[in-house]
Every structure is written in structure tokens, then in C-alpha cells.
Design a protein around this motif. Structure first.
Motif: not given
Length: 207
Positions: A155-162, A181-184, A194-203
Motif C-alpha cells: 500500500l497505497p494502491a490505486l484502483v483504476v476502473s474503465l 502507467k495508469l490510464p486516464m 497515461h500517468l506514470e507513477i509509483d503509488p508510494a509517491a503519494l504518501v
């Protein structure tokens, strides 16, 4: 769980039902987040600094990817079909915001992002997911800070739903510890960036 609002603050008379997105603009500016979900007026406690930091970091990462009339905005009402008013932590929209001071129409909202807190986890995972899908909003991100029944990994985790052609969510969990690479979705034609990210960067502290 977010509770229905039963009593107003001292000196303030609550609007009477039926509750709609327009009800939100009659509520006091008291630091609480009011929403109308399935006709029920609900209130969420003020977000924690951890919650706001994650949302702010996401917004700063997303904004440079957007071009033209597309913007990422925070904590604004979405005018949902049927009159509900949801307030995501972030939305990506092509609306001219000067034209919609009382909530952005759902058809001009292309991605919504919720940072899940203990007080709203059930609504974010179930009720809001259903309402966003019903409104035809094509992309829904959910940032999870704590384990839940589908995920006990990093964690954290990003759940991406399309949203698929059947009006249902196809979801992928992106966990902390590596870059993804997360689709948006960014416009009415469902153009995807696409946003390239490690969710760890958000905390936590900046690395």
C-alpha cells in the motif's frame, strides 16, 4: 460509513427533501463535505492532512499532462443523472467552469478520483462506483491507503476502473513498490492519457 445528515449546525435550518445537487449550495461553508447519494443528504468529516496531501500530489502530477480545455479540479460537485450531487476529491473535465458554478454535468466529467478514508470507504467502493458507472463517467480512480478485501498487498494502491461497453467497470489494482502507467480518460471522445507513477509517491515524506 458516511451517515445521513439528521440535524443542522446551531442556528442553521437544514433544507427539506427532496435533496438534489442544488441542496449542496444551500449548505454552510463549515469545512464538512456534503453530498447527495441516491437522494440522501450525507456529510463527511473534514479530510485528514494525509488524505489531502495524497489528493494534492495526484492533482499536481496530472495537471501537466492535460492540454487544451481539459482541467483537473478538486472537491467540486458533479451533477448526476436523477439529481444526485457527488463531490469527488479530483475530477478531470472539459467543462467551461464559468458556465457551471453549481456543479459540473456528468457528461463533461471524464475521470473521477476518490481518496478512500475509513469514514467513506463503503460509499467509495460500492455506492459511488455504481453511480459513476450509471452516469457514464468512463474512468474512476480510487486511492486506497489501507487493506481491503480484494487487496492485502503493498500500500497505497490505486484502483483504476474503465467503463466497458456493458456499462460495467473493468478494474486493475496498481500497488506501491514499482512504477505503473495508469490510464486516464481526458475528453468526451474517451481519449486516454497515461500517468506514470509509483503509488508510494503519494504518501510519506518527499524522496
Amino acid at each position: 460509513m458516511v451517515a445521513p445528515l439528521e440535524a443542522g449546525p446551531s442556528g442553521f435550518s437544514l433544507p427539506r427533501p427532496p435533496f438534489t445537487v442544488d441542496t449542496l449550495f444551500a449548505m454552510p461553508d463549515d469545512g464538512l463535505r456534503y453530498e447527495v447519494l441516491e437522494g440522501v443528504l450525507t456529510v463527511t468529516p473534514p479530510a485528514t492532512p494525509e488524505h489531502n496531501r495524497a489528493a494534492d500530489r495526484l492533482g499536481r502530477l496530472i495537471d501537466p499532462l492535460l492540454t487544451g480545455d481539459t482541467e483537473a479540479i478538486t472537491a467540486s460537485a458533479v451533477r448526476m443523472p436523477g439529481g444526485d450531487g457527488l463531490v469527488p476529491d479530483l475530477m478531470v473535465t472539459t467543462a467551461d467552469l464559468e458556465d457551471f458554478p453549481r456543479g459540473v454535468p456528468a457528461e463533461l466529467v471524464h475521470t473521477v478520483i476518490e481518496v478512500v478514508s475509513p469514514s467513506n470507504s463503503s460509499d467509495d467502493r460500492v455506492k459511488k462506483a455504481k453511480l459513476y458507472a450509471k452516469a457514464g463517467i468512463p474512468c474512476y480512480w480510487r486511492l486506497e491507503m489501507r487493506p481491503w478485501k480484494e487487496h492485502f498487498g503493498p500500500l497505497p494502491a490505486l484502483v483504476v476502473s474503465l467503463l466497458n461497453e456493458q456499462g460495467e467497470w473493468d478494474s486493475t489494482i496498481y500497488e506501491a513498490g514499482k512504477s505503473h502507467k495508469l490510464p486516464m480518460v481526458v475528453d468526451v471522445n474517451r481519449v486516454t492519457m497515461h500517468l506514470e507513477i509509483d503509488p508510494a509517491a503519494l504518501v510519506g515524506r518527499r524522496r
